[in-house]
Write a protein that holds these residues in place. Structure first.
Motif: not given
Length: 166
Positions: A29-38, A40-44, A85-97
């Protein structure tokens, strides 16, 4: 696009947990919403299922409405002053939404009242919440029309009926 969705269930008994959607369904469901909104980044994101007391407290604190609600969305705002180093750690799973907080008892009651399946209503609310995480809103009529149009399109593509038709 890869979506890392953490599901948290903070309920006291198994009966309250009935109808909580699977992580796989919520990702669909989330992927469909994100696709419709344009988007397409990895995210969490996190979906947290809570009781009516917790969601009422959150609703009172953040929206100044002293009643339970079905879902609240909390977009994540990154603190740019964090060490690298914390910013890099946060980005490990993609952008946290951000976080979606869902009162499944409210959702179950609404689904029954609206003569929808619990799955249909959960799909709608996850799509709705994900669009909020991307910055969509429904405060003005124009914003509501845009957001609801996206929701209707996404749900139709997923095989669910228009949630705004009576």
């Amino acid at each position: 696009m890869h979506i890392n969705l953490e599901s948290q269930v903070v309920l006291s008994n198994e009966e309250e947990m009935l109808g909580i959607p699977s992580v796989a369904d919520m990702i669909t469901w989330a992927q469909a919403a994100f696709n419709a909104a344009g988007y397409n980044k990895d995210c969490a994101l996190t979906a947290r299922f809570v009781d009516n007391d917790e969601i009422q407290e959150l609703n009172r604190t953040y929206r100044h409405k002293d009643s339970p609600t079905n879902i609240l969305s909390f977009p994540y705002e990154q603190d740019e002053n964090l060490p690298e180093e914390l910013l890099a750690e946060e980005a490990a799973d993609g952008e946290y939404l951000g976080d979606l907080v869902i009162a499944i008892a409210v959702v179950r009651k609404e689904a029954h009242e609206q003569e929808k399946t619990l799955t249909e209503h959960c799909a709608h609310l996850i799509v709705h919440g994900c669009l909020h995480l991307l910055g969509y809103d429904h405060i003005t009529d124009d914003e509501a029309q845009e957001m609801e149009g996206l929701e209707i399109k996404v749900l139709e593509e997923l095989g669910y009926p228009n949630p705004y038709e009576e």
